[in-house]
Design a protein around this motif. Structure first.
Motif, PDB file in Angstrom:
ATOM      1  N   VAL A 117     -33.344  39.199  15.791  1.00  0.00           N
ATOM      2  CA  VAL A 117     -34.784  39.189  16.025  1.00  0.00           C
ATOM      3  C   VAL A 117     -35.464  40.218  15.124  1.00  0.00           C
ATOM      4  O   VAL A 117     -36.475  39.939  14.489  1.00  0.00           O
ATOM      5  CB  VAL A 117     -35.098  39.492  17.503  1.00  0.00           C
ATOM      6  CG1 VAL A 117     -36.577  39.776  17.681  1.00  0.00           C
ATOM      7  CG2 VAL A 117     -34.675  38.322  18.383  1.00  0.00           C
ATOM      8  N   THR A 118     -34.882  41.386  15.076  1.00  0.00           N
ATOM      9  CA  THR A 118     -35.425  42.448  14.246  1.00  0.00           C
ATOM     10  C   THR A 118     -35.552  42.013  12.793  1.00  0.00           C
ATOM     11  O   THR A 118     -36.609  42.148  12.171  1.00  0.00           O
ATOM     12  CB  THR A 118     -34.503  43.685  14.306  1.00  0.00           C
ATOM     13  OG1 THR A 118     -34.513  44.181  15.635  1.00  0.00           O
ATOM     14  CG2 THR A 118     -34.980  44.770  13.351  1.00  0.00           C
ATOM     15  N   VAL A 121     -38.259  39.135  12.454  1.00  0.00           N
ATOM     16  CA  VAL A 121     -39.621  39.602  12.644  1.00  0.00           C
ATOM     17  C   VAL A 121     -40.066  40.468  11.469  1.00  0.00           C
ATOM     18  O   VAL A 121     -41.182  40.337  10.984  1.00  0.00           O
ATOM     19  CB  VAL A 121     -39.769  40.392  13.957  1.00  0.00           C
ATOM     20  CG1 VAL A 121     -41.105  41.108  14.016  1.00  0.00           C
ATOM     21  CG2 VAL A 121     -39.623  39.449  15.140  1.00  0.00           C
ATOM     22  N   ASN A 122     -39.200  41.325  11.011  1.00  0.00           N
ATOM     23  CA  ASN A 122     -39.586  42.186   9.896  1.00  0.00           C
ATOM     24  C   ASN A 122     -39.887  41.411   8.629  1.00  0.00           C
ATOM     25  O   ASN A 122     -40.690  41.828   7.809  1.00  0.00           O
ATOM     26  CB  ASN A 122     -38.513  43.234   9.636  1.00  0.00           C
ATOM     27  CG  ASN A 122     -38.567  44.335  10.664  1.00  0.00           C
ATOM     28  OD1 ASN A 122     -39.609  44.562  11.281  1.00  0.00           O
ATOM     29  ND2 ASN A 122     -37.453  44.998  10.876  1.00  0.00           N
ATOM     30  N   ARG A 125     -43.370  38.945   9.765  1.00  0.00           N
ATOM     31  CA  ARG A 125     -44.633  39.583  10.095  1.00  0.00           C
ATOM     32  C   ARG A 125     -45.535  39.901   8.915  1.00  0.00           C
ATOM     33  O   ARG A 125     -46.721  39.560   8.944  1.00  0.00           O
ATOM     34  CB  ARG A 125     -44.380  40.818  10.946  1.00  0.00           C
ATOM     35  CG  ARG A 125     -45.639  41.303  11.616  1.00  0.00           C
ATOM     36  CD  ARG A 125     -45.338  42.092  12.846  1.00  0.00           C
ATOM     37  NE  ARG A 125     -44.535  43.274  12.569  1.00  0.00           N
ATOM     38  CZ  ARG A 125     -44.310  44.213  13.489  1.00  0.00           C
ATOM     39  NH1 ARG A 125     -44.822  44.103  14.688  1.00  0.00           N
ATOM     40  NH2 ARG A 125     -43.585  45.250  13.195  1.00  0.00           N
ATOM     41  N   PRO A 126     -45.004  40.528   7.864  1.00  0.00           N
ATOM     42  CA  PRO A 126     -45.887  40.830   6.724  1.00  0.00           C
ATOM     43  C   PRO A 126     -46.446  39.562   6.096  1.00  0.00           C
ATOM     44  O   PRO A 126     -47.404  39.609   5.336  1.00  0.00           O
ATOM     45  CB  PRO A 126     -44.960  41.542   5.737  1.00  0.00           C
ATOM     46  CG  PRO A 126     -43.762  41.925   6.493  1.00  0.00           C
ATOM     47  CD  PRO A 126     -43.650  41.006   7.659  1.00  0.00           C
ATOM     48  N   PRO A 131     -42.252  34.084  15.082  1.00  0.00           N
ATOM     49  CA  PRO A 131     -41.152  33.314  15.632  1.00  0.00           C
ATOM     50  C   PRO A 131     -41.427  32.845  17.061  1.00  0.00           C
ATOM     51  O   PRO A 131     -41.954  33.595  17.878  1.00  0.00           O
ATOM     52  CB  PRO A 131     -40.001  34.319  15.640  1.00  0.00           C
ATOM     53  CG  PRO A 131     -40.678  35.635  15.861  1.00  0.00           C
ATOM     54  CD  PRO A 131     -42.065  35.535  15.271  1.00  0.00           C
ATOM     55  N   GLU A 329     -29.294  42.326  10.263  1.00  0.00           N
ATOM     56  CA  GLU A 329     -30.739  42.328   9.997  1.00  0.00           C
ATOM     57  C   GLU A 329     -31.046  41.725   8.632  1.00  0.00           C
ATOM     58  O   GLU A 329     -31.945  40.902   8.487  1.00  0.00           O
ATOM     59  CB  GLU A 329     -31.316  43.750  10.056  1.00  0.00           C
ATOM     60  CG  GLU A 329     -31.338  44.361  11.452  1.00  0.00           C
ATOM     61  CD  GLU A 329     -30.007  45.003  11.815  1.00  0.00           C
ATOM     62  OE1 GLU A 329     -29.035  44.891  11.020  1.00  0.00           O
ATOM     63  OE2 GLU A 329     -29.927  45.600  12.901  1.00  0.00           O
ATOM     64  N   ALA A 330     -30.276  42.149   7.639  1.00  0.00           N
ATOM     65  CA  ALA A 330     -30.508  41.633   6.290  1.00  0.00           C
ATOM     66  C   ALA A 330     -30.226  40.137   6.247  1.00  0.00           C
ATOM     67  O   ALA A 330     -30.931  39.366   5.592  1.00  0.00           O
ATOM     68  CB  ALA A 330     -29.625  42.371   5.292  1.00  0.00           C
ATOM     69  N   ALA A 333     -33.091  38.291   7.875  1.00  0.00           N
ATOM     70  CA  ALA A 333     -34.262  38.281   6.996  1.00  0.00           C
ATOM     71  C   ALA A 333     -34.065  37.240   5.900  1.00  0.00           C
ATOM     72  O   ALA A 333     -34.992  36.506   5.536  1.00  0.00           O
ATOM     73  CB  ALA A 333     -34.468  39.668   6.386  1.00  0.00           C
TER      74      ALA A 333
END
Lengths: 365, 365
Positions: A117-118, A121-122, A125-126, A131, A329-330, A333
């Motif tokens: 999720v992190t 979202v990261n 968001r920008p 999501p 996380e990567a 993304a």
DNA sequence: GTGAAAGCGCTAACAG
DNA sequence: CTGTTAGCGCTTTCAC
């Protein structure tokens, strides 16, 4: 008399246009940052936007652009069958959440999903995207996901399957819906995905075990029909072979702690002098530690143990597990990036991006 | 010639109507289950829907109904705030697991949010609604949430604040946006919320301590300006008073483990013969256990400890904490219910629903 | 009980 | 560079 019909509800483009003394098209242009607009007018429009408190209506925009700027983040997997991760102590609550409670509850019990999720979202968001969280643990729920996308409620899907035989990816591609997976699907499909270099992860484990002096090493694998499991095994074998250990003991587990215990018992029965074990996930590694200690073996002094995933189980284990960690996380993304890229050119080929894992050294090895 | 312009992309209502030999209006009626449609025609329409593979376009529907069937599930709370004017357009990419990672990462590290998600999804899903996940950890992010709702991207918001002084609820009500909170806001506002009966939770703790024979009991509170903290304290005091203990020792903490340690040290200095402690959350209880053991006190034999929340810290603590648990899933589901109810009648008054907590008995008391 | 027609608020050609 | 004109796909009066 000219202005006795005031806009009642929320202001629309029309209202802003009137306030700024220009046409709707012009307002639309400045709002969407299209070039070729007189700076003076731009300023006037911005002012009008501010004074009217205008906020563009997403549905209207979406209707014409055919984009929602929403993406479905779906956690998919079977509801009943054993999961690859996250079923440590699947008891406790479920008090009132109803049906799916156990599934979603379990799912978020593992830090893995929080990390996904992190990452998502990261990235989103920008870019002004968001999501929509969905669970696809039953066939009904999977149909809902497909329907959701077909309705144009989201532009595409990011799917994280908790087990290999998930039918959702296939359903998605059959429906021509844009999707990106976390982990390579069992059945090859024309679908993009991100994954970790399982072989390399296993190699890290092998080399660490060897480096700390282990010489009689075994491995507990997951279900051998799962691609990732095969890769972990192959990577482990290769690394061992390259270091002069062409044969290693193997026991197959099912990713559960219990199966890890059984596997460890079998291994110990056949090779009582073992001094190193690599398990294909943390749960099984935990089970292995358990059995080892019961048999009077100290971890890591007598037998070193390495897990895989760096899940919550790794920390909960005693001793805390040395384990292979994915850059979740990567990777998450990147899933988002791939999906968005695909939205741009719908006919692009499916891509896959593989990430390198790392070894987290704790106390078990 | 009559049908040489075939529908190219996804079928629309128009296509279905043509296939069924009726008008768009009629198709719309059967799809939306409106009465007064000839059963025969209904069947014909259903057939046409199936054969065309029709899926209603959400944006188009949303444009007229003014509903999206999406709700924002926002996790709000203070993060590290840059807060400079210059960062309006900053933070462009932030690659991947960048800054915000810590906030979202931490957030999902606690099972609490997983439980909230579970409750919300289980309520929403049968109603054809979906949660859009948002984080509001910076002022910029909060504005985004408001903008998102003002654009009509979601029908309302469910907000879970990790902090008492969260400005988001106020921003939402100021903007006239439907929202429901988890936990009563610090500043009373015209906004619905669900909460747990903190007094009763504290009472459970008090009675359990008393029942197991503790007689020299103290409590570690949270920051006293937080409403929930005051209630927990009041409930604890009342229960103790009713059982013949009008005075109890108190130390104020800040909800962190460290503050729990400090508080425990203070308590121990003043009352070396303590035999029971109730901490207003699990983290502080953990800190208390720590200090107790350092001082040579056994938990629970010498001093019994009870926490609050049944968070991951409760299980991680040694010994595992006896703690007060909130029915989070049910509370989350109720939030969703309240929000949807409010969407029905926008002018309805703000409501609050209070749930009863329960005591989870583990080893610390 | 069903159809015709009028928009919902916005973007995107296409002229000017 | 700006305005005009069509719709995007759907729901919803309002007649019939």
């Amino acid at each position: 008399m000219t202005d006795d019909l005031r806009p009642a509800g929320t202001p629309t483009l029309e209202d802003v246009a009137r306030a700024a003394g220009v046409s709707r098209a012009t307002v639309s242009r400045v709002i969407n940052g299209v070039r070729n607009v007189d700076p003076v007018i731009q300023e006037a429009v911005r002012h009008a936007v501010a004074s009217t408190g205008y906020a563009p209506n997403r549905a209207a925009r979406s209707l014409v652009t055919r984009r929602t700027d929403a993406i479905a983040l779906v956690v998919s997997g079977a509801g009943v069958e054993p999961e690859t991760e996250a079923d440590a102590d699947a008891s406790a609550d479920e008090a009132d959440g109803g049906e799916g409670a156990s599934f979603t509850g379990q799912v978020f019990a593992d830090p893995f999903f929080g990390r996904v999720v992190t990452g998502v979202v990261n990235y989103l968001r920008p870019r002004g995207m968001h999501p929509v969280l969905m669970f696809a643990e039953t066939s009904r729920a999977r149909e809902d996901v497909v329907a959701f996308l077909r309705q144009g409620s989201a532009d595409g899907a990011l799917v994280v399957s908790t087990h290999a035989e998930d039918p959702l990816p296939g359903m998605l591609t059959d429906a021509g819906l844009p999707a990106v997976l976390y982990a390579r699907p069992a059945r090859a499909a024309r679908i993009s995905y991100v994954d970790v270099a399982h072989q390399d992860g296993a190699r890290l484990a092998a080399e660490h075990l060897l480096a700390r002096g282990c010489r009689r090493i075994a491995t507990i694998t997951g279900p051998l029909d799962v691609p990732a499991v095969q890769e972990r095994l192959a990577g482990f074998r290769d690394a061992m072979a390259q270091n002069g250990h062409p044969y290693i003991a193997i026991a197959e587990g099912r990713f559960t702690q219990e199966s890890g215990e059984t596997a460890m018992e079998r291994l110990l029965a056949e090779h009582p002098d073992l001094d190193g074990v690599f398990a294909a996930n943390d749960l099984m590694a935990t089970g292995a530690c358990h059995v080892l200690r019961e048999r009077g073996k100290r971890v890591p002094e007598d037998v070193a143990v390495i897990g895989f995933d760096d899940s919550s189980a790794a920390l909960a284990c005693r001793p805390p597990l040395t384990t292979v960690r994915q850059p979740v996380e990567a990777m998450a993304a990147e899933m988002a990036r791939l999906l968005i890229e695909r939205l741009g050119k719908p006919e692009g080929a499916a891509t896959s991006v593989i990430f390198e894992p790392s070894l987290v050294v704790r106390d078990s090895a």
